[in-house]
Write a protein that holds these residues in place. Sequence first.
Motif, PDB file in Angstrom:
ATOM      1  N   VAL A 131      33.959  27.939  37.670  1.00  0.00           N
ATOM      2  CA  VAL A 131      34.683  29.125  38.116  1.00  0.00           C
ATOM      3  C   VAL A 131      34.617  29.174  39.639  1.00  0.00           C
ATOM      4  O   VAL A 131      33.560  28.919  40.222  1.00  0.00           O
ATOM      5  CB  VAL A 131      34.064  30.409  37.520  1.00  0.00           C
ATOM      6  CG1 VAL A 131      34.706  31.647  38.092  1.00  0.00           C
ATOM      7  CG2 VAL A 131      34.175  30.404  36.010  1.00  0.00           C
ATOM      8  N   VAL A 132      35.758  29.482  40.262  1.00  0.00           N
ATOM      9  CA  VAL A 132      35.824  29.624  41.718  1.00  0.00           C
ATOM     10  C   VAL A 132      36.282  31.043  42.022  1.00  0.00           C
ATOM     11  O   VAL A 132      37.292  31.504  41.495  1.00  0.00           O
ATOM     12  CB  VAL A 132      36.805  28.611  42.347  1.00  0.00           C
ATOM     13  CG1 VAL A 132      36.865  28.783  43.858  1.00  0.00           C
ATOM     14  CG2 VAL A 132      36.426  27.194  41.979  1.00  0.00           C
ATOM     15  N   ILE A 133      35.533  31.740  42.873  1.00  0.00           N
ATOM     16  CA  ILE A 133      35.880  33.105  43.278  1.00  0.00           C
ATOM     17  C   ILE A 133      36.492  33.031  44.671  1.00  0.00           C
ATOM     18  O   ILE A 133      35.912  32.459  45.589  1.00  0.00           O
ATOM     19  CB  ILE A 133      34.632  34.019  43.307  1.00  0.00           C
ATOM     20  CG1 ILE A 133      33.862  33.949  41.986  1.00  0.00           C
ATOM     21  CG2 ILE A 133      35.030  35.443  43.649  1.00  0.00           C
ATOM     22  CD1 ILE A 133      34.621  34.411  40.784  1.00  0.00           C
ATOM     23  N   THR A 134      37.688  33.606  44.805  1.00  0.00           N
ATOM     24  CA  THR A 134      38.371  33.615  46.095  1.00  0.00           C
ATOM     25  C   THR A 134      38.632  35.048  46.533  1.00  0.00           C
ATOM     26  O   THR A 134      38.634  35.971  45.715  1.00  0.00           O
ATOM     27  CB  THR A 134      39.716  32.872  46.026  1.00  0.00           C
ATOM     28  OG1 THR A 134      40.574  33.544  45.112  1.00  0.00           O
ATOM     29  CG2 THR A 134      39.537  31.441  45.603  1.00  0.00           C
ATOM     30  N   ARG A 135      38.858  35.214  47.812  1.00  0.00           N
ATOM     31  CA  ARG A 135      39.203  36.521  48.365  1.00  0.00           C
ATOM     32  C   ARG A 135      40.560  36.399  49.036  1.00  0.00           C
ATOM     33  O   ARG A 135      40.780  35.515  49.867  1.00  0.00           O
ATOM     34  CB  ARG A 135      38.137  36.966  49.366  1.00  0.00           C
ATOM     35  CG  ARG A 135      38.337  38.386  49.839  1.00  0.00           C
ATOM     36  CD  ARG A 135      37.109  38.946  50.532  1.00  0.00           C
ATOM     37  NE  ARG A 135      36.018  39.097  49.573  1.00  0.00           N
ATOM     38  CZ  ARG A 135      34.777  38.657  49.780  1.00  0.00           C
ATOM     39  NH1 ARG A 135      34.461  38.065  50.901  1.00  0.00           N
ATOM     40  NH2 ARG A 135      33.843  38.837  48.875  1.00  0.00           N
ATOM     41  N   ASN A 136      41.468  37.278  48.674  1.00  0.00           N
ATOM     42  CA  ASN A 136      42.811  37.300  49.230  1.00  0.00           C
ATOM     43  C   ASN A 136      42.778  38.030  50.564  1.00  0.00           C
ATOM     44  O   ASN A 136      42.369  39.180  50.643  1.00  0.00           O
ATOM     45  CB  ASN A 136      43.752  38.010  48.247  1.00  0.00           C
ATOM     46  CG  ASN A 136      45.177  38.065  48.724  1.00  0.00           C
ATOM     47  OD1 ASN A 136      45.466  37.821  49.885  1.00  0.00           O
ATOM     48  ND2 ASN A 136      46.059  38.401  47.824  1.00  0.00           N
ATOM     49  N   LEU A 137      43.241  37.362  51.608  1.00  0.00           N
ATOM     50  CA  LEU A 137      43.241  37.958  52.947  1.00  0.00           C
ATOM     51  C   LEU A 137      44.672  38.220  53.422  1.00  0.00           C
ATOM     52  O   LEU A 137      45.004  37.970  54.565  1.00  0.00           O
ATOM     53  CB  LEU A 137      42.506  37.047  53.926  1.00  0.00           C
ATOM     54  CG  LEU A 137      41.055  36.708  53.569  1.00  0.00           C
ATOM     55  CD1 LEU A 137      40.484  35.691  54.539  1.00  0.00           C
ATOM     56  CD2 LEU A 137      40.212  37.966  53.540  1.00  0.00           C
ATOM     57  N   GLY A 138      45.507  38.716  52.532  1.00  0.00           N
ATOM     58  CA  GLY A 138      46.876  39.053  52.905  1.00  0.00           C
ATOM     59  C   GLY A 138      47.881  37.964  52.605  1.00  0.00           C
ATOM     60  O   GLY A 138      48.816  37.757  53.383  1.00  0.00           O
ATOM     61  N   MET A 139      47.721  37.261  51.500  1.00  0.00           N
ATOM     62  CA  MET A 139      48.687  36.242  51.120  1.00  0.00           C
ATOM     63  C   MET A 139      50.029  36.876  50.771  1.00  0.00           C
ATOM     64  O   MET A 139      50.069  37.956  50.186  1.00  0.00           O
ATOM     65  CB  MET A 139      48.196  35.470  49.882  1.00  0.00           C
ATOM     66  CG  MET A 139      47.261  34.357  50.187  1.00  0.00           C
ATOM     67  SD  MET A 139      47.050  33.198  48.812  1.00  0.00           S
ATOM     68  CE  MET A 139      46.564  34.220  47.469  1.00  0.00           C
ATOM     69  N   THR A 140      51.082  36.179  51.101  1.00  0.00           N
ATOM     70  CA  THR A 140      52.416  36.638  50.716  1.00  0.00           C
ATOM     71  C   THR A 140      52.649  36.278  49.253  1.00  0.00           C
ATOM     72  O   THR A 140      51.903  35.486  48.668  1.00  0.00           O
ATOM     73  CB  THR A 140      53.505  35.969  51.581  1.00  0.00           C
ATOM     74  OG1 THR A 140      53.489  34.562  51.306  1.00  0.00           O
ATOM     75  CG2 THR A 140      53.276  36.233  53.057  1.00  0.00           C
ATOM     76  N   VAL A 141      53.700  36.832  48.675  1.00  0.00           N
ATOM     77  CA  VAL A 141      54.039  36.530  47.288  1.00  0.00           C
ATOM     78  C   VAL A 141      54.356  35.038  47.144  1.00  0.00           C
ATOM     79  O   VAL A 141      53.963  34.393  46.170  1.00  0.00           O
ATOM     80  CB  VAL A 141      55.232  37.400  46.816  1.00  0.00           C
ATOM     81  CG1 VAL A 141      55.698  36.980  45.442  1.00  0.00           C
ATOM     82  CG2 VAL A 141      54.836  38.865  46.820  1.00  0.00           C
TER      83      VAL A 141
END
Length: 171
Positions: A23-33
């Motif tokens: 499992v990989v946990i990521t954090r979204n820092l303002g990704m576009t659609v």
Amino acid sequence: MDRSQKAESVAFLNGVFSEAGAVVITRNLGMTVAQSTVLRNKIREAGATYKVAKNSLAKLAVAGTDYEGLSDLFTGPTAIAASADPVAAAKAVVEFAKTTDKIEIVGGAMGSQVLNEAGIKALATMPSLDELRGTLIGLIQAPATKIAQLTTAPAAKLARVFGAYAEKEAA
């Protein structure tokens, strides 16, 4: 979300954690659609899943699984990439993270072993399960082909010698 949707989400995530090799946990820092779609496609092609989840629901879902140590990583806008192949999800996320600074790899786990960002990047450099299987089959088949070549070589040499004598006699 109403209560039944939350229960479904927790059940889905629990299933993901129960079946995952990593499992990989990521954090979204303002990704576009568009960026998010590219990431989801890469992960899907790798045979993994990617789910943006509420932290409170993810913490409930991870309870009672091998991935219980991940509950501290669920802060901020997090998403979960998981795959049965321990390397697939990590490879897809790390490759995508090289192309943009809009996603941060927080950490992850392989079974009960919790990994930090460097651990996930190291996991991504390993060959996938299919690549390892191909290498292993190649190693197993190589001696068999060599044995077949060695057993047919003397007969081929004899045939060439007899052919040379036959040509010499004919001439």
